[in-house]
Scaffold this motif. Structure first.
Motif, short mmCIF file in Angstrom:
data_model
loop_
_atom_site.label_atom_id
_atom_site.label_comp_id
_atom_site.label_asym_id
_atom_site.label_seq_id
_atom_site.Cartn_x
_atom_site.Cartn_y
_atom_site.Cartn_z
N GLU A 83 60.07 -20.23 48.48
CA GLU A 83 61.05 -20.94 47.65
C GLU A 83 62.32 -20.15 47.38
N GLN A 84 62.21 -18.84 47.26
CA GLN A 84 63.39 -18.02 46.90
C GLN A 84 63.85 -17.14 48.05
N GLN A 85 63.19 -17.25 49.19
CA GLN A 85 63.47 -16.33 50.31
C GLN A 85 63.39 -14.87 49.83
N ALA A 86 62.44 -14.64 48.95
CA ALA A 86 62.28 -13.29 48.38
C ALA A 86 61.57 -12.38 49.38
N ILE A 87 61.77 -11.08 49.19
CA ILE A 87 61.00 -10.09 49.94
C ILE A 87 59.78 -9.77 49.08
N HIS A 134 66.13 -11.19 46.56
CA HIS A 134 65.23 -10.83 45.45
C HIS A 134 63.99 -10.13 46.02
N VAL A 135 63.58 -9.06 45.37
CA VAL A 135 62.41 -8.32 45.82
C VAL A 135 61.33 -8.37 44.74
N VAL A 136 60.17 -8.90 45.14
CA VAL A 136 59.03 -8.98 44.21
C VAL A 136 58.05 -7.87 44.56
N PHE A 137 57.64 -7.13 43.55
CA PHE A 137 56.54 -6.18 43.77
C PHE A 137 55.28 -6.78 43.17
N PHE A 138 54.29 -7.02 44.02
CA PHE A 138 53.00 -7.56 43.60
C PHE A 138 52.17 -6.38 43.10
N ALA A 139 52.15 -6.20 41.78
CA ALA A 139 51.54 -5.00 41.20
C ALA A 139 50.06 -5.26 40.92
N ILE A 140 49.25 -4.29 41.26
CA ILE A 140 47.81 -4.45 41.09
C ILE A 140 47.20 -3.09 40.76
N SER A 165 61.78 -7.72 40.67
CA SER A 165 60.85 -8.10 39.60
C SER A 165 59.43 -7.73 39.99
N VAL A 166 58.59 -7.66 38.95
CA VAL A 166 57.19 -7.27 39.14
C VAL A 166 56.30 -8.45 38.78
#
Lengths: 370, 89
Positions: A83-87, A134-140, A165-166
């Motif tokens: 949807e956002q063409q985010a990385i 936009h860069v999303v970090f999938f934090a776990i 964003s996280v």
């Protein structure tokens, strides 16, 4: 005692194993949960169960972050890529976790911009290199990795990086232990406490287990001798009719934890009212979300996201295995539909997952012996 | 991601936050903000996802390297260390 010869000090291993046999009351059965996935891996790798009498049973706990992640979280975060063409950035373990439309790795093969990173700071760096995306970090992760995410967020704010964003899936271990203790189908006698999580939170948070549930807890290191010594310490508590929190891993775990890490966590995160754990269901106050001050860097606050709930494939029995009700090989899919090469459930993905550890060491060893 | 990689501090990067560490002849930059006081050159630390999380002795560092090798995770640990890309902040 297949692996004894490669132990650093086989004599110590034999002594600990003999001591365990002396201390274990033959008229009772002991169910001891190792909470941490790293311990599960070491227990299978070193075939430690072979060094224990049959009335000591090790039950594998929920301490493998990708294993307890509900499938919908992956789908939810990946929707931003479309949807956002985010990385989308995340750790290697997450890359192979199956989502409804494939794992991040499979989505990447189909052309999505999904990048594996080794540190949350690498994800921030990608954001600074791509100010137009936009860069999303999938934090776990548990408390071992959450402070690193917290410091990365502080840095993002300090540098004014607005395209980062996280998506936080950080969870906390203590509420999960409490949920297991309160679960009617769990009968546990004692806990081997996690090593690295405890370097951050210290030993004090486990005191309720000894005080309110009268179960021994021994925080353990990762060497075979550490794990055996921890079992000796647990059995001594039973012999003496005590239930205490003890620290076998004192060389690394300070009683009060890592104060700068705890401060960073408190500054950036707050507890979610509840969070879903695969296999364990919803557990209140068991996960971390970003505080309001960090809303601009909180994927869930920043974007409209549908909470996706995906039920596990019917035949997979990940939940029962996670709670220790079933052993990995008792699942209907184990070793057939579900293997480390083609995992159906997350327990087969990470080397810390009980199914992958069982498959790699017990199953392959048995197959090689045929 | 729960790998704990031992590294020896070689030098602190001016400006704070970061330090160069060495393990098995590989040098990389890590963040040291989670340790108080800041570790000194020569000291060993345990690294998780690019951050020094605890101070350890030389003997523990050797023990941890050996454990990683026995768990079959040594190559993965070096790959992680070599994979850190944030040396410029």
């Amino acid at each position: 005692m297949k692996f004894v010869d490669e132990f650093r000090d086989p004599r110590l291993i034999r002594q600990a194993s003999d001591e365990i046999r002396r201390l274990a009351d033959p008229s009772r059965h002991y169910r001891i949960m190792e909470v941490c996935g790293g311990h599960t891996h070491a227990i299978y790798r070193f075939a430690l169960a072979d060094l224990l009498p049959p009335n000591i049973e090790l039950v594998h706990g929920p301490g493998c972050p990708v294993c307890v992640l509900p499938m919908g979280r992956i789908d939810e975060a990946l929707s931003l890529v479309d949807e956002q063409q985010a990385i989308f950035t995340t750790f290697g373990d997450v890359m192979r976790v199956p989502g409804r439309h494939g794992s991040p790795l499979e989505r990447k093969a189909r052309g999505a911009d999904i990048r594996m990173v080794y540190s949350p700071l690498d994800a921030l760096k990608i954001a600074r290199e791509h100010p137009d995306r936009h860069v999303v970090f999938f934090a776990i992760g548990f408390e071992t990795t959450a402070p690193s995410t917290a410091l990365t967020l502080k840095r993002a704010r300090q540098l004014g990086v607005s395209n980062f964003s996280v998506f936080s899936n950080h969870v906390t271990i203590v509420p999960a232990i409490r949920a297991i203790l309160d679960s009617p189908d769990m009968r546990l006698d004692a806990f081997i406490g996690p090593g690295h999580v405890s370097t951050v939170i210290g030993a004090r948070p486990y005191s309720f287990i000894a005080r309110d549930y009268a179960k021994p807890v021994v925080i353990s290191g990762f060497e075979p001798i550490d794990l055996l010594q921890s079992i000796v310490m647990i059995l001594r508590q039973f012999r003496d009719h005590r239930a205490d929190v003890e620290n076998q891993y004192q060389r690394t775990v300070p009683w009060e934890g890592n104060l700068p890490a705890l401060r960073a966590l408190a500054e950036v995160f707050e507890l979610r009212p509840y969070f879903e754990w695969r296999g364990l269901g919803f557990i209140s106050q068991s996960a971390l979300k970003l505080r309001r001050d960090y809303a601009p860097w909180d994927t869930e606050a920043r974007f409209e996201m549908a909470a996706v709930r995906v039920t596990d494939p019917n035949a997979a029995q990940c939940g029962e295995v996670l709670k220790g009700v079933l052993k990995p090989h008792q699942c209907k899919l184990f070793g057939r539909e579900c293997t480390p090469e083609r995992p159906v459930g997350a327990l087969m993905v990470s080397s810390e997952g009980a199914c992958a550890a069982y498959f790699n060491y017990v199953h392959r060893r048995a197959a090689a012996a045929v | 991601m729960c790998l704990a990689i031992p590294g020896q501090i070689v030098e602190l990067v001016p400006g704070g936050h970061l330090a160069t560490v060495e393990v098995s002849k590989v040098r990389r930059t890590i963040n040291v903000d989670l340790l108080e006081p800041t570790p000194e050159p020569g000291e060993w630390v345990l690294i998780h996802v690019g951050f020094a999380m605890s101070r350890i002795s030389d003997a523990q560092a050797a023990e941890q390297l050996r454990l990683l090798a026995m768990l079959g995770e040594d190559a993965q640990a070096m790959e992680e260390l070599e994979g850190y890309r944030f040396e410029n902040g």
